[in-house]
Each structure stands twice: as structure tokens, then as C-alpha cells.
Design a protein around this motif. Structure first.
Motif, PDB file in Angstrom:
ATOM      1  N   CYS A  86       0.865  -1.180   0.000  1.00 35.96           N
ATOM      2  CA  CYS A  86       0.000   0.000   0.000  1.00 35.96           C
ATOM      3  C   CYS A  86       0.903   1.232   0.000  1.00 35.96           C
ATOM      4  O   CYS A  86       1.171   1.845   1.016  1.00 35.96           O
ATOM      5  CB  CYS A  86      -0.885  -0.014   1.238  1.00 35.96           C
ATOM      6  N   GLN A  87       1.416   1.573  -1.172  1.00 33.79           N
ATOM      7  CA  GLN A  87       2.455   2.595  -1.225  1.00 33.79           C
ATOM      8  C   GLN A  87       1.915   3.931  -1.702  1.00 33.79           C
ATOM      9  O   GLN A  87       1.891   4.205  -2.896  1.00 33.79           O
ATOM     10  CB  GLN A  87       3.572   2.123  -2.144  1.00 33.79           C
ATOM     11  N   ARG A  88       1.467   4.719  -0.762  1.00 36.85           N
ATOM     12  CA  ARG A  88       0.947   6.024  -1.141  1.00 36.85           C
ATOM     13  C   ARG A  88       2.053   6.892  -1.754  1.00 36.85           C
ATOM     14  O   ARG A  88       1.778   7.809  -2.510  1.00 36.85           O
ATOM     15  CB  ARG A  88       0.247   6.712   0.042  1.00 36.85           C
ATOM     16  N   ASP A 101       4.410  12.909   1.167  1.00 36.02           N
ATOM     17  CA  ASP A 101       3.946  12.626   2.526  1.00 36.02           C
ATOM     18  C   ASP A 101       2.981  13.670   3.059  1.00 36.02           C
ATOM     19  O   ASP A 101       2.073  13.360   3.827  1.00 36.02           O
ATOM     20  CB  ASP A 101       5.154  12.542   3.482  1.00 36.02           C
ATOM     21  N   ASP A 102       3.191  14.929   2.654  1.00 38.28           N
ATOM     22  CA  ASP A 102       2.365  16.001   3.232  1.00 38.28           C
ATOM     23  C   ASP A 102       1.058  16.209   2.457  1.00 38.28           C
ATOM     24  O   ASP A 102       0.265  17.084   2.796  1.00 38.28           O
ATOM     25  CB  ASP A 102       3.163  17.315   3.262  1.00 38.28           C
ATOM     26  N   GLU A 103       0.832  15.409   1.426  1.00 38.82           N
ATOM     27  CA  GLU A 103      -0.379  15.614   0.623  1.00 38.82           C
ATOM     28  C   GLU A 103      -1.524  14.695   1.073  1.00 38.82           C
ATOM     29  O   GLU A 103      -1.300  13.521   1.348  1.00 38.82           O
ATOM     30  CB  GLU A 103      -0.082  15.332  -0.862  1.00 38.82           C
ATOM     31  N   ARG A 104      -2.747  15.243   1.114  1.00 38.48           N
ATOM     32  CA  ARG A 104      -3.937  14.432   1.346  1.00 38.48           C
ATOM     33  C   ARG A 104      -4.319  13.781   0.021  1.00 38.48           C
ATOM     34  O   ARG A 104      -4.133  14.387  -1.046  1.00 38.48           O
ATOM     35  CB  ARG A 104      -5.105  15.291   1.822  1.00 38.48           C
ATOM     36  N   ILE A 105      -4.887  12.573   0.105  1.00 35.64           N
ATOM     37  CA  ILE A 105      -5.282  11.878  -1.138  1.00 35.64           C
ATOM     38  C   ILE A 105      -6.801  11.744  -1.198  1.00 35.64           C
ATOM     39  O   ILE A 105      -7.439  11.186  -0.291  1.00 35.64           O
ATOM     40  CB  ILE A 105      -4.616  10.503  -1.244  1.00 35.64           C
ATOM     41  N   ILE A 106      -7.340  12.287  -2.273  1.00 36.57           N
ATOM     42  CA  ILE A 106      -8.792  12.237  -2.500  1.00 36.57           C
ATOM     43  C   ILE A 106      -9.020  11.325  -3.700  1.00 36.57           C
ATOM     44  O   ILE A 106      -8.264  11.371  -4.673  1.00 36.57           O
ATOM     45  CB  ILE A 106      -9.333  13.659  -2.771  1.00 36.57           C
ATOM     46  N   THR A 107     -10.060  10.500  -3.618  1.00 34.19           N
ATOM     47  CA  THR A 107     -10.280   9.507  -4.685  1.00 34.19           C
ATOM     48  C   THR A 107     -11.715   9.541  -5.200  1.00 34.19           C
ATOM     49  O   THR A 107     -12.642   9.874  -4.447  1.00 34.19           O
ATOM     50  CB  THR A 107      -9.977   8.086  -4.132  1.00 34.19           C
ATOM     51  N   ALA A 164      -2.618  18.489  -1.859  1.00 32.32           N
ATOM     52  CA  ALA A 164      -3.511  17.342  -2.077  1.00 32.32           C
ATOM     53  C   ALA A 164      -3.377  16.794  -3.491  1.00 32.32           C
ATOM     54  O   ALA A 164      -2.952  17.490  -4.411  1.00 32.32           O
ATOM     55  CB  ALA A 164      -4.968  17.750  -1.828  1.00 32.32           C
ATOM     56  N   LYS A 165      -3.761  15.521  -3.643  1.00 30.49           N
ATOM     57  CA  LYS A 165      -3.819  14.868  -4.957  1.00 30.49           C
ATOM     58  C   LYS A 165      -5.211  14.275  -5.137  1.00 30.49           C
ATOM     59  O   LYS A 165      -5.842  13.844  -4.157  1.00 30.49           O
ATOM     60  CB  LYS A 165      -2.804  13.720  -5.027  1.00 30.49           C
ATOM     61  N   LEU A 166      -5.672  14.255  -6.388  1.00 27.94           N
ATOM     62  CA  LEU A 166      -6.948  13.608  -6.698  1.00 27.94           C
ATOM     63  C   LEU A 166      -6.673  12.413  -7.601  1.00 27.94           C
ATOM     64  O   LEU A 166      -6.016  12.567  -8.644  1.00 27.94           O
ATOM     65  CB  LEU A 166      -7.882  14.606  -7.400  1.00 27.94           C
ATOM     66  N   ILE A 167      -7.170  11.250  -7.209  1.00 31.03           N
ATOM     67  CA  ILE A 167      -6.999  10.057  -8.045  1.00 31.03           C
ATOM     68  C   ILE A 167      -8.358   9.685  -8.633  1.00 31.03           C
ATOM     69  O   ILE A 167      -9.322   9.440  -7.899  1.00 31.03           O
ATOM     70  CB  ILE A 167      -6.441   8.877  -7.228  1.00 31.03           C
ATOM     71  N   PHE A 216      -4.862   3.829   0.550  1.00 30.66           N
ATOM     72  CA  PHE A 216      -4.107   5.038   0.956  1.00 30.66           C
ATOM     73  C   PHE A 216      -4.908   6.316   0.704  1.00 30.66           C
ATOM     74  O   PHE A 216      -4.357   7.413   0.697  1.00 30.66           O
ATOM     75  CB  PHE A 216      -2.705   5.107   0.316  1.00 30.66           C
ATOM     76  N   SER A 217      -6.219   6.170   0.511  1.00 29.79           N
ATOM     77  CA  SER A 217      -7.050   7.359   0.288  1.00 29.79           C
ATOM     78  C   SER A 217      -7.523   7.936   1.618  1.00 29.79           C
ATOM     79  O   SER A 217      -7.800   7.200   2.557  1.00 29.79           O
ATOM     80  CB  SER A 217      -8.272   6.999  -0.546  1.00 29.79           C
TER      81      SER A 217
END
Ligand code: GMT
Length: 380
Positions: free
Chosen positions: A188-190, A196-202, A229-232, A271-272
């Protein structure tokens, strides 16, 4: 019991539910036969208890539309006869309940009675089925099913409002198999997706209009202005191109990752931090439930059956369809504080646990028993 399951094999909630149900039933010792035009995407292992029968529709130049219902009902008749199938469970009314009923009638000519359960999933009622072109046939085939189920109370009520039905509809909610989530993914490799400092939105869907894909991009745009943040975006569909274009216009291309279809959504959800589901209409929201099972908070619209899954202020927040300002504000509230985020994630998992397949499977098995016993009655 020997059970034939008819479903759509592609990426889509109804096919996923049908496949996971079939796999779980096979694990319980039932003999399961999937009958559809392609091997269902989540059906990896075929074995003694799980069979797949492909429906072929040969192209013929005379036909402007190839007759899938005809091929499906013929395949059902052959399969049911050959394997001694005892029960037929069709997922998504169109055209499966219609083809199933024709198969029933044909089999009856040989004194074979096969009870049919129809599970309504959403767009077969709310979008496609209610269209005047289809409505009489959908009404007929629902009424001719031996047992009808819907995946949420909201869909049950909507179906009764839209169609003139003589049938009761029983609610059996969608489910997840929690044991799949009990072993943490070691891969589970975010880090592959975000810093590391980014929130992940899916978001995961079939990118149809009903999913309001532009709302997702706009909500994310507001969030990423407040925090890293990142959006997947997982899935394929007609709205994908426009979504990519919108990301370019908003200058957030670098922060949005379009992954395409995936059979490994758990590896993404693990990892979301937050799942977005701002749909126009959603009978249940299976993708949100899968996210919650992966300890992911949910920001969604309050439409259809979503409130039966995503609990306002507990597992996430719900807003009116299209209220992207409120959705973004709620997302920021959850994501900006580690402790708040952890609380929502924990709650999401707890509520998801109430939808574990171990609670839901017995409901289907009970239904099958009742339907099977009904073969002694004349339900035609
Ligand atoms: O649009 C989808 O999500 C696919 C669609 C389908 O029929 O495959 O999903 C419907 O069935 C799912 C499983 O029961 C539900 O979780 C979805 O809410 C429902 N979609 C809609 O009602 C739009």
C-alpha cells in the motif's frame, strides 16, 4: 443449490455485486453459473463451484440491432437444462428480467419450473427503465419475477412510485467482504501517488453524466487551494475527456491522476483519505461503501440511497446535488486536522462493517429457499 446468475460483466456496481455474491455463495457450497456476454471483471477464479457461460450474439447483416435478449434466453434454457439449475437470479432488470422470464416460459414447455429473483440496482429503474420506450416491458418483467429485491429502501420506494407493480419489493442492501480488508496491503504505497504532506482524495466510477464528474474536479480545486492534495480518478467513461480538459483549464493537471479502469481498487483506496461521490442519482453508492471499508471518509450528495450508507457528520458529509461550495468546505474540515480525519476514517470503517457480507448473505439464502419452495405453486 445450483444457481444461475445473470449480470453485466463490466465495471459497474450491479456486476460487482452479482459477482461478489456468486463468489461468496460458491464458498458456502452452492454451485454458481454466471451467464453473461463476457467473464465478469471481478471473477478471477473459475472452479468446481463457479462456472461461466458466455452468451454469443453472432452478427447478422439483416439486423440493425443484434438480438441479445434472444441469445441470453436461449443460453439460459440450455444451461438450466444441462446443469439442472434450480434457481435464476438476475441482476439489473433490463433486459435480464425480460430474458429470464422468456427462459422460464420456454422451460415450462418441458415441465421445468425455474424460480426467478430479480434484483433492481438503480439506473434500470431511475434512468433507463422508466423511459416510455421500455416501461411496459420492465413493468411486466418485474411483475413476473417470483421475488424482487432492491439494493436500498430509497430504490424500493422510487420503484413503487414509478411503476404499477403487483409485487412486493424486499430490500437487501449491497455488501462488502470485510475479510478482504483485514490483511493490510504490504504494497500500500501512497508514496507512488503523493508526497507525505499531501492528502489523497479519490473517485471511482464509470464516468457517466450521472456521476457529475465536473463537480469532483471543482471540489478538489477548492480543496487543493487550502492544502497540499492529490486527486486520483479511477475508471473510464464518456465524461473522462471533459474532466481532463477541465483540469487543464483550472491548472491542476499535475495534481490529478487519471488511472483508468482498475481491478485493484482496494490497493488505491487503502491510501485514500477522502472519497468524493457527488452523483445526481445513486441508488446505493457501492463505491462509497468500498471506500469506507478501506477506512476512507466520504463527501457525497444526499441523493437516492446514499444517506443509507454515508452517515452525515459521522462517516463524512452529505450535501445537495451540485452544492460544490459546501462539499469543498466539508472536505477541508475533515482533511485539515489529523485527529478529525482519523475519527471520520474510524467511523467509516465501523459503519461499513454493518454491511459485511456475513450479515447479507443469509438474507439472500433465505430468499433462495423461499423462491425454491415456491416451485410447488403456480406463480405464472
Ligand atoms: O452507475 C453505476 O454506478 C453503475 C450502476 C450499475 O447498475 O451497475 O450502479 C448502480 O448499482 C450499484 C450496485 O447496486 C449501486 O451501488 C449504484 O448506486 C447504482 N447506480 C446508480 O443508481 C446511478
Amino acid at each position: 443449490m445450483k444457481i444461475a446468475i445473470v449480470c453485466y460483466p463490466t465495471f459497474g456496481g450491479s456486476g460487482v455485486v452479482a459477482t461478489e455474491l456468486g463468489i461468496a455463495l460458491a464458498e458456502r457450497g452452492h454451485e454458481i453459473h454466471f451467464v453473461t456476454y463476457k467473464q465478469p471483471v471481478r471473477l478471477e477464479l473459475l472452479g468446481n463451484n463457479i462456472h461461466f457461460h458466455e452468451v454469443h450474439v453472432p452478427e447478422y447483416p439483416l439486423f440493425h440491432y443484434q438480438p441479445y435478449e434472444l441469445a441470453l434466453s436461449s443460453k439460459l434454457v440450455d444451461t438450466i437444462r444441462f446443469y439442472g439449475i434450480e434457481l435464476l437470479h438476475v441482476h439489473y432488470a433490463i433486459p435480464h428480467a425480460y430474458a429470464g422470464y422468456m427462459a422460464k416460459k420456454m422451460l415450462l414447455e418441458n415441465d421445468i419450473y425455474i424460480p426467478m429473483i430479480t434484483t433492481l440496482h438503480g439506473t434500470d429503474i431511475t434512468l433507463v427503465g422508466r423511459h416510455p420506450f421500455y416501461k411496459p416491458a420492465v413493468t411486466f418483467s418485474i411483475n413476473k419475477s417470483d421475488i424482487v429485491t432492491s439494493v436500498s429502501e430509497n430504490l424500493r420506494l422510487k420503484t413503487l412510485k414509478i411503476f404499477e407493480l403487483e409485487k412486493e419489493i424486499e430490500v437487501i442492501p449491497n455488501f462488502i467482504d470485510l475479510k478482504k480488508y483485514s490483511s493490510e496491503f504490504t504494497d500500500c504505497q501512497r508514496t507512488l501517488m503523493a508526497n507525505d504532506d499531501e492528502r489523497i482524495i479519490t473517485h471511482i466510477s464509470n464516468f457517466r453524466k450521472v456521476k457529475r464528474i465536473p463537480d469532483i474536479i471543482r471540489v478538489f480545486d477548492k480543496v487543493q487551494k487550502e492544502m497540499p492534495a492529490k486527486l486520483i480518478m479511477v475508471g473510464e467513461g464518456p465524461e473522462k475527456e471533459y474532466a481532463e480538459q477541465l483540469c487543464a483549464e483550472l491548472d491542476i493537471k499535475e495534481k490529478v491522476i487519471f488511472l483508468g479502469n482498475s481491478t485493484e481498487i482496494d490497493r488505491i483506496l487503502c491510501f485514500s483519505d477522502l472519497f468524493l461521490l457527488p452523483s445526481e442519482s445513486e441508488s446505493f453508492g457501492l463505491a462509497a461503501l468500498e471506500a469506507m471499508a478501506n477506512k476512507t471518509a466520504v463527501i457525497s450528495s444526499n441523493t437516492g440511497g446514499i444517506p443509507e450508507v454515508n452517515k452525515h457528520g459521522i462517516t463524512g458529509f452529505l450535501s445537495n446535488v451540485g452544492d460544490i461550495d459546501e462539499m469543498a468546505a466539508n472536505a477541508i474540515y475533515i482533511l485539515k486536522d489529523d485527529n478529525v480525519l482519523e475519527e471520520f476514517k474510524k467511523n467509516a470503517f465501523e459503519i461499513a462493517s454493518t454491511f459485511d457480507i456475513h450479515h447479507i448473505l443469509p438474507l439472500y439464502e433465505d430468499l433462495y429457499e423461499r423462491a425454491y419452495r415456491s416451485r410447488f405453486k403456480n406463480s405464472y
